[in-house]
Write a protein that holds these residues in place. Structure first.
Motif, PDB file in Angstrom:
ATOM      1  N   TYR A  33       0.819  -1.213   0.000  1.00  0.00           N
ATOM      2  CA  TYR A  33       0.000   0.000   0.000  1.00  0.00           C
ATOM      3  C   TYR A  33       0.853   1.264   0.000  1.00  0.00           C
ATOM      4  O   TYR A  33       0.340   2.356   0.225  1.00  0.00           O
ATOM      5  N   ARG A  44       0.008   4.532  -1.727  1.00  0.00           N
ATOM      6  CA  ARG A  44      -1.019   5.411  -1.172  1.00  0.00           C
ATOM      7  C   ARG A  44      -0.329   6.514  -0.362  1.00  0.00           C
ATOM      8  O   ARG A  44       0.878   6.496  -0.183  1.00  0.00           O
ATOM      9  N   ARG A  45      -1.135   7.429   0.149  1.00  0.00           N
ATOM     10  CA  ARG A  45      -0.606   8.479   1.027  1.00  0.00           C
ATOM     11  C   ARG A  45      -1.171   8.269   2.428  1.00  0.00           C
ATOM     12  O   ARG A  45      -2.325   7.895   2.585  1.00  0.00           O
ATOM     13  N   ASN A 105      -6.917  11.491   0.956  1.00  0.00           N
ATOM     14  CA  ASN A 105      -6.142  10.256   1.094  1.00  0.00           C
ATOM     15  C   ASN A 105      -7.000   9.066   1.517  1.00  0.00           C
ATOM     16  O   ASN A 105      -6.478   7.967   1.703  1.00  0.00           O
ATOM     17  N   GLU A 119     -10.099   6.215   1.075  1.00  0.00           N
ATOM     18  CA  GLU A 119     -10.719   5.423   0.021  1.00  0.00           C
ATOM     19  C   GLU A 119     -11.954   4.733   0.593  1.00  0.00           C
ATOM     20  O   GLU A 119     -11.995   4.419   1.781  1.00  0.00           O
TER      21      GLU A 119
END
Length: 200
Positions: free
Chosen positions: A23, A26-27, A59, A61
């Protein structure tokens, strides 16, 4: 942002499927960069947490798991803690779904219920269109089977065979069970899995 994450769905590997997820593209929820020896893992959040911790909404989801949605952020952890952190994430999601007092998806419900005939398959994923959903279901079911194996190895073996799409008749033949006892054992195995699912 609502997404479907493209992740591997191979469940033949005995290692936890989620251990292979990365992951780091991602941020983090607070936009802080990763330090050496850290990686990102998903965490389930709600809007109160987002507000309280001043999380960056860009950031986040939304993951679709069956009929339910889960708001997900990403947090840094030490690389050696990654597997445990991801396992905790899936346990948290499972408990969150269980709080609705409904089954996560039709396919999980089918897995926990008795097949109707000797020729019917015991378990199929409801959707192959959403890889993240399929992985989540496989992880939930694998955890249930491990718990059942610890309590009753015979019932655990039955659930293993159901997961491999064995029909009822094939399960009876594989385990050398007579029809009446075999049907009772299959139902008992699925009943135990359902009980553990809603207790955890």
């Amino acid at each position: 942002m609502e997404i479907n994450v493209n992740v591997p769905t191979n469940t033949d590997n005995q290692q936890s499927t989620n251990d292979n997820h990365n992951y780091d593209n991602r941020r983090s929820y607070n936009n802080f960069p990763l330090l050496d020896g850290e990686c990102l893992v998903p965490i389930r959040v709600d809007w109160e947490m987002v507000k309280h911790f001043n999380m960056c909404r860009d950031n986040l989801e939304t993951w679709h798991i069956g009929p339910n949605k889960v708001l997900v952020a990403f947090a840094p952890v030490a690389i050696e803690s990654k597997a445990a952190a991801i396992k905790n994430f899936y346990r948290d999601v499972r408990e969150y779904f269980a709080s609705f007092h409904t089954d996560d998806t039709l396919s999980l419900d089918q897995f926990l219920e008795e097949a109707e005939s000797e020729d019917s398959k015991g378990f199929e994923l409801a959707s192959s269109e959403n890889p993240e959903e399929n992985v989540m279901l496989r992880i939930i079911i694998r955890d249930l089977i491990k718990q059942v194996h610890n309590i009753n190895p015979k019932y655990g073996r039955i659930l293993d065979l159901i997961c491999k799409d064995f029909t009822k008749g094939e399960i009876l033949a594989e385990l050398n069970l007579c029809k009446s006892q075999g049907y009772a054992d299959i139902k008992a195995a699925q009943t135990l899995a359902r009980k553990l699912y809603f207790e955890n």
